[in-house]
Structures are given as C-alpha cells and as structure tokens.
Enzyme design. Sequence first.
Site, PDB file in Angstrom:
ATOM      1  N   CYS A 184       0.825  -1.212   0.000  1.00 37.95           N
ATOM      2  CA  CYS A 184       0.000   0.000   0.000  1.00 37.95           C
ATOM      3  C   CYS A 184       0.862   1.266   0.000  1.00 37.95           C
ATOM      4  O   CYS A 184       1.946   1.288   0.572  1.00 37.95           O
ATOM      5  CB  CYS A 184      -0.863   0.045   1.254  1.00 37.95           C
ATOM      6  SG  CYS A 184      -1.852  -1.432   1.447  1.00 37.95           S
ATOM      7  N   ARG A 202       4.685   0.469  -6.172  1.00 36.42           N
ATOM      8  CA  ARG A 202       4.679  -0.392  -4.988  1.00 36.42           C
ATOM      9  C   ARG A 202       3.730  -1.571  -5.165  1.00 36.42           C
ATOM     10  O   ARG A 202       3.791  -2.528  -4.405  1.00 36.42           O
ATOM     11  CB  ARG A 202       4.247   0.423  -3.749  1.00 36.42           C
ATOM     12  CG  ARG A 202       5.207   1.536  -3.396  1.00 36.42           C
ATOM     13  CD  ARG A 202       4.607   2.466  -2.360  1.00 36.42           C
ATOM     14  NE  ARG A 202       4.544   1.868  -1.048  1.00 36.42           N
ATOM     15  CZ  ARG A 202       5.498   1.942  -0.129  1.00 36.42           C
ATOM     16  NH1 ARG A 202       6.598   2.584  -0.402  1.00 36.42           N
ATOM     17  NH2 ARG A 202       5.350   1.378   1.041  1.00 36.42           N
ATOM     18  N   TRP A 234      -3.057  -2.635  -1.626  1.00 32.57           N
ATOM     19  CA  TRP A 234      -2.635  -3.957  -2.061  1.00 32.57           C
ATOM     20  C   TRP A 234      -3.270  -4.924  -1.059  1.00 32.57           C
ATOM     21  O   TRP A 234      -2.897  -4.942   0.106  1.00 32.57           O
ATOM     22  CB  TRP A 234      -1.110  -4.055  -2.037  1.00 32.57           C
ATOM     23  CG  TRP A 234      -0.553  -5.291  -2.646  1.00 32.57           C
ATOM     24  CD1 TRP A 234      -0.360  -5.540  -3.979  1.00 32.57           C
ATOM     25  CD2 TRP A 234      -0.087  -6.446  -1.956  1.00 32.57           C
ATOM     26  NE1 TRP A 234       0.178  -6.778  -4.148  1.00 32.57           N
ATOM     27  CE2 TRP A 234       0.362  -7.353  -2.933  1.00 32.57           C
ATOM     28  CE3 TRP A 234      -0.005  -6.802  -0.611  1.00 32.57           C
ATOM     29  CZ2 TRP A 234       0.882  -8.599  -2.612  1.00 32.57           C
ATOM     30  CZ3 TRP A 234       0.510  -8.046  -0.289  1.00 32.57           C
ATOM     31  CH2 TRP A 234       0.953  -8.929  -1.279  1.00 32.57           C
ATOM     32  N   ASN A 251      -1.213   1.608   5.891  1.00 32.71           N
ATOM     33  CA  ASN A 251      -0.367   0.564   5.303  1.00 32.71           C
ATOM     34  C   ASN A 251       0.102  -0.298   6.467  1.00 32.71           C
ATOM     35  O   ASN A 251       0.618   0.214   7.451  1.00 32.71           O
ATOM     36  CB  ASN A 251       0.829   1.214   4.586  1.00 32.71           C
ATOM     37  CG  ASN A 251       1.818   0.179   4.063  1.00 32.71           C
ATOM     38  OD1 ASN A 251       1.500  -1.009   3.966  1.00 32.71           O
ATOM     39  ND2 ASN A 251       3.009   0.642   3.719  1.00 32.71           N
ATOM     40  N   GLY A 252      -0.098  -1.620   6.363  1.00 29.83           N
ATOM     41  CA  GLY A 252       0.307  -2.514   7.449  1.00 29.83           C
ATOM     42  C   GLY A 252      -0.802  -3.509   7.741  1.00 29.83           C
ATOM     43  O   GLY A 252      -1.709  -3.690   6.915  1.00 29.83           O
ATOM     44  N   GLU A 281      17.615 -16.475 -10.417  1.00 28.18           N
ATOM     45  CA  GLU A 281      17.115 -15.127 -10.699  1.00 28.18           C
ATOM     46  C   GLU A 281      16.398 -15.080 -12.055  1.00 28.18           C
ATOM     47  O   GLU A 281      15.324 -14.475 -12.178  1.00 28.18           O
ATOM     48  CB  GLU A 281      18.300 -14.136 -10.651  1.00 28.18           C
ATOM     49  CG  GLU A 281      18.073 -12.767 -11.282  1.00 28.18           C
ATOM     50  CD  GLU A 281      17.044 -11.898 -10.558  1.00 28.18           C
ATOM     51  OE1 GLU A 281      16.498 -12.326  -9.522  1.00 28.18           O
ATOM     52  OE2 GLU A 281      16.759 -10.799 -11.070  1.00 28.18           O
ATOM     53  N   LYS A 290      12.498 -14.024 -12.433  1.00 24.92           N
ATOM     54  CA  LYS A 290      12.078 -12.877 -13.244  1.00 24.92           C
ATOM     55  C   LYS A 290      11.063 -13.295 -14.304  1.00 24.92           C
ATOM     56  O   LYS A 290      10.089 -12.592 -14.553  1.00 24.92           O
ATOM     57  CB  LYS A 290      13.280 -12.241 -13.959  1.00 24.92           C
ATOM     58  CG  LYS A 290      14.067 -11.283 -13.144  1.00 24.92           C
ATOM     59  CD  LYS A 290      13.275 -10.029 -12.815  1.00 24.92           C
ATOM     60  CE  LYS A 290      14.006  -9.199 -11.796  1.00 24.92           C
ATOM     61  NZ  LYS A 290      14.174  -9.819 -10.480  1.00 24.92           N
ATOM     62  N   GLU A 338       7.737 -13.859 -12.737  1.00 28.98           N
ATOM     63  CA  GLU A 338       7.113 -12.608 -12.282  1.00 28.98           C
ATOM     64  C   GLU A 338       6.536 -11.804 -13.431  1.00 28.98           C
ATOM     65  O   GLU A 338       5.402 -11.353 -13.377  1.00 28.98           O
ATOM     66  CB  GLU A 338       8.194 -11.709 -11.654  1.00 28.98           C
ATOM     67  CG  GLU A 338       8.537 -11.979 -10.246  1.00 28.98           C
ATOM     68  CD  GLU A 338       9.540 -10.949  -9.776  1.00 28.98           C
ATOM     69  OE1 GLU A 338       9.192 -10.173  -8.885  1.00 28.98           O
ATOM     70  OE2 GLU A 338      10.674 -10.909 -10.301  1.00 28.98           O
ATOM     71  N   HIS A 359      19.354 -35.047 -10.575  1.00 28.87           N
ATOM     72  CA  HIS A 359      18.653 -35.413  -9.335  1.00 28.87           C
ATOM     73  C   HIS A 359      17.165 -35.101  -9.420  1.00 28.87           C
ATOM     74  O   HIS A 359      16.496 -35.017  -8.390  1.00 28.87           O
ATOM     75  CB  HIS A 359      19.283 -34.690  -8.142  1.00 28.87           C
ATOM     76  CG  HIS A 359      20.702 -35.092  -7.928  1.00 28.87           C
ATOM     77  ND1 HIS A 359      21.060 -36.286  -7.360  1.00 28.87           N
ATOM     78  CD2 HIS A 359      21.852 -34.458  -8.265  1.00 28.87           C
ATOM     79  CE1 HIS A 359      22.395 -36.365  -7.328  1.00 28.87           C
ATOM     80  NE2 HIS A 359      22.887 -35.274  -7.872  1.00 28.87           N
ATOM     81  N   LYS A 393       5.917  -3.949  -4.844  1.00 36.02           N
ATOM     82  CA  LYS A 393       7.335  -3.604  -4.938  1.00 36.02           C
ATOM     83  C   LYS A 393       8.054  -3.864  -3.624  1.00 36.02           C
ATOM     84  O   LYS A 393       9.100  -4.475  -3.589  1.00 36.02           O
ATOM     85  CB  LYS A 393       7.481  -2.130  -5.334  1.00 36.02           C
ATOM     86  CG  LYS A 393       8.913  -1.626  -5.409  1.00 36.02           C
ATOM     87  CD  LYS A 393       9.657  -2.263  -6.555  1.00 36.02           C
ATOM     88  CE  LYS A 393      11.094  -1.806  -6.670  1.00 36.02           C
ATOM     89  NZ  LYS A 393      11.896  -2.749  -7.477  1.00 36.02           N
TER      90      LYS A 393
END
Length: 612
Positions: free
Chosen positions: A2, A27, A75, A101-102, A484, A488, A491, A508, A607
């Site tokens: 948020c 964000r 969010w 926010n929280g 990574e 990416k 995402e 394996h 974010k």
Amino acid sequence: MCGIAGYIGKNQASNFLLDALKRLEYRGYDSAGMAVLNGENNLNYLKSLGRINELEEKMKKIELNGCLGIAHTRWATHGHPSEANAHPHSDCDENIFVVHNGIIENYKILKEDLIKKGHLFKSDTDTEVIAHLIEEHFKGNLEEALLSALKLVEGAYALAVISKDDPEKIVVAKKSSPLVICIGKDENFIASDSSAIAGYADKVIYLDDGELGIITKDDYRIISIANNNKIQKEHCNIDSDVADLQKNGHKYFMLKEIFESPEVIKNSTRGRIIPEKGLVKLGGLEVLDQEKLRNIKRIILIACGTASFAAMVGEYMIEEYAGIPVEVELGSEFRYRKPIIDSQTAIIAVSQSGETADTLASLEEARRKGALTLGIVNVVGSTISRETEAGVYNHAGPEIAVASTKAFISQMTVFALLSVYFGRIKEMSLTMGKRITEEIEKMPCLIEEVLKNDEQIKNIAREYSKYRNFLFMGRKYNYPIAEEGALKLKEVAYHIHAEGYAGGEMKHGPIAMIDENFPCLFIIPSDSVYEKMWSNMEEVKARNGKIIAIATEGNKEIKNIADDVIYIPKTLEMLTPILSAIPLHLFSVYMGMELGCDVDKPRNLAKSVTVE
Ligand code: F6R
C-alpha cells in the site's frame, strides 16, 4: 504494498495526491482512493478498483475540492480487492477518514467489540477498525483520539487520519511501516516514501516507530505514542531526482532500469575503488571500529527474493576472496529459527527498498542477540538503513518497476567491493586486489556490450513465447543467476512456469521434465565449471530439449549444441553473474511483452513487501 499520500496547504490537495498516487504505483496495488476536506467543512471521497487512471476519470466527473486530503493505493491483505475495501475508510458518520499501510493483527476482536457498541462496518478490512476506534474515543481532538485508539491496536501501521470535526490537521502515526513527512512553504506533505514527494519540497522527516505527527499547513509536531513527549527530528534531503522517475523514452520502467545498469555500476563504485592500490574504500563502514571488523569470523546475509540471489553471489565472492565463512538466509525463515549468533558474527541485510518486513524483523532479532548489524540498501533513509549500525548504499537510483533489476546488478557489484574490502583487511594480495578492482572498473563498458544484444534477445523471446515451461541452469557463480532468471520470467511473464537449478542437480530430478516442449536456458560462460555445464547441455540435447545459451564471446563450439547463443564479454569468473543477469532480465521483459503482461506492475506483486 500500500502507498499513502497526504497534503495540507494553500493549493488544491487533489492535484498533489493524484500525482503522488501515480508515483506510488510501483509499490503494487489493486485499488485506490482519496478523501478531501474543503473550506465549508465537507469531506468528500472517491474510490476505484484497478488502475489510478480509473480514479482520475472519476475525479473528472466529481471534483474533490479542498486544501487538505489523504490518498491511498491498496494492495489487498484482508478483504478482496473491491471499492468497498479500498481506502480511505471512515467511521459510522463519515466524519473521520483513515488511510493505512500494514496489518492490524487483533482487528477481529476489536471489530466484534465495536459492533457490540453499535458501530456499522462497511468493509472487510482490518483498517476500518481504526476509524471506528477513533470515533469511539473522539472528544474534539484528533491526535488524542488516535493516541487512545493506538493503545488498543496490535500490529503494523503507517497511518494518516483527517476529521471534519478537527479540520486543520493531518495526524499520522508509524509502527513497522514507512512514513515520511515533507516540509514545504505554507504547505506540508506526507507519503510512504520520498519518491512520491520529490520535486515538491527538499526536506523530509522520516518518522520512526512509536511516533505520532500532527501536521498543519505551516507547522508540524512529533510526539511519542508511549508518553506524549515531544520529539525533535532531523531534516534530511530527498535524494530522488524527478527526472529519475520518468521512463526516458522506454516503454517500461523495467527496460529503462535494465538499460541504466552501466550508470548504476558507475554510481555504486564511484569514489570507492582505488585500482592502483588494489583497495576499496567504503565510507559507510569507516564509522565502525576497524578492529571489530577485522575480527569478524562469520557473515550472515539476510535477504528476500532477488536480493537473496545477489546475496548468494556475494557468499561465493566473499568466501573465495576474503576467506570469511558466509551463509545466506531468507528473512522469512531466519526470523523464526533459532540462529546461532555471537559478537563476532556480522549480519548484512540486503534490500533494495530497505523496508522488507521479514528482512527487517530478522535484523532486529540478530541485533538483540548481539551481532554487528550492517546493511546493503538502495533507498536512502529507509528503515533498514536507519536500523543498522553501518552499511553501504547502492546508489542505484529509484527503482520503479516492481521486479528488481538494476538494484540486483548494484547489489552484486557492492558484494564484489566488499570481498576486496574484507579481503585486503585479511590476506588478499595487492596483485589480486588490483586485478579485481581494475576489472570492476571495466564493468560499465562490458555491460554496454551485453546491451547491444537487445534486438537479438527480443527476437529470441518472440520465438520462444509459445513455450509455457522453462528450466534455467547455471553452476557456481551463475547458479544464483539461474534462480534469478527463473524468478524474473515467472514474475514478469506470469503465464509461464520456470525453475532455476544448479547444473549439478539436473540429474537429481529436473531432467525428467525435459522434452522438445521444455526449453532450457544455460548460463555457461568460459569458467571453471564450463565442461560440467557442457555435459548438462549434452543431456538436454539427447532428450530433444531446446537450448538457449549465454556464453563467453569467442566461444564458437557452443553453436554446435545450442539452438540460440547470447554472448557476454570475457571477465573474471566472480564478475560473470553481473553480465549474465542482463540478458535474462531483458528476456523476461520481452517474454512478458509478447504475452501481453503488465511488465512494470505484474499482477499480485508488490514492490516492497512491508507486511509478512
Ligand atoms: C523480484 C523482486 C523481489 C525483491 C524482494 C526483496 O524481482 O523484486 O523478489 O527482490 O521482494 O525486496 P527488497 O530488495 O526491497 O528487500
């Protein structure tokens, strides 16, 4: 997560609030809203589901006039994304409006109690209880009502509250979620971070946990939530340039940020390397007792997501070149384990935002246990940068795209600096120090070379966008890059499933998945594990798997086995991840674009993850 903004002053609040919401978009959010109080004491609000421009369209039809207001990008955590759940939330009579926010952890008990007292709830959110709690305690003074409410609340919050019954102020409070106050002339601003207010005024005050602020048009006052005592706060400069927040001709912030990588390395290393002496100078660590630094016996790197992959690269670098044992821990795991820490352990929190809740909580736990706490952080003045004893700023500039790219490049660069820094304190030779620092100095030019493959990578993405599964493989320094690359792609091109694996682990398990519909992306520079990775490629080819290889310039034989090859220039093995990450970042952007994904703001992602 948020985003919060607030304005009190001489101008129309909605102009700033809308601009701030747009800047806070990065964000991550699913809905937005705004409440504005005008001179006739009317408190009007608007909310919308989806993008900020939906809210903007509504504002064209219903004007929000007034010089005092608060706004929010939500969010979803408690309650699905909807207009009813969007902030600002109000009390029963719509006299008090709150943005938050929280997470209010005990909201269920509080809500039941408030309902019993006759309060009517309009949303499923935890935030709404705050508005009703303030209403319950309101006796004409907003800060006193908020202070009483906060005594009952458990959890995390950055809050901004306005009321038409105490109309000439915004009251804010903070615990575990970031909040800044920006001081203007006859106007003041608040926001979740300084990027939302850059350009409006130069000075900011970072609120600390346990603080409450009362902000009027031409003044502000900060008090302790615990005892109401007045707190003197330092003014800091905003480091975000407004130009940094534009896209500079790129279609997406993510592309702009990848293309900024050469500049980012220059900024991350400026004034920090002395190649002729083979030394690294890190001003942020000079404040520490150097004897204490020399005596560090173990380093624990704490991070989440992409930052944790940079930390894995850092682990390999520091162990090889500084000879200090290093472990990488996910913040989300570390905070709940029983870690073994002593005063000769250094904890380094690695975080672009400096606000990631799990990284921060782990840091606090480690500090309580007596470790030296350090940070590698990009956002200047962020909570982690303030909570650590010392550290190194990335100086990568504001990162707006939700998926981290340039900060990742900078984090690995800072680890290369740290390995020389610690190495030279310990046993690294002058020759080795010179070799590494000279090569670090060349990195911006080498990245420019990699970026020239942009068009080729775009074409490869077009060709491979029909596949829905990918395996990324790397070994040693490039194993974290395989992780990574897969993260990416998941995402940014979120219809695709991808996995990152260490080459040696292929037999394996993951080899079972390989067939002509499961392309593999090999990161195979000409390094000490080249032959091993070559064997993995043979195994994939034997099962008709398609191969994209990232290899060192001049390697011709790779074309005999790989379907597509992206070349990176030759460099020291330890620095290859800085180069090999770039094509993978570009590949994920172009795959996302091919699949019509919202590259800068992928669905469901935020974010900075400021809640657990
Ligand atoms: C991935 C990404 C995230 C972040 C993670 C940690 O592209 O951006 O995985 O790396 O949320 O964030 P910071 O570095 O802000 O602590």
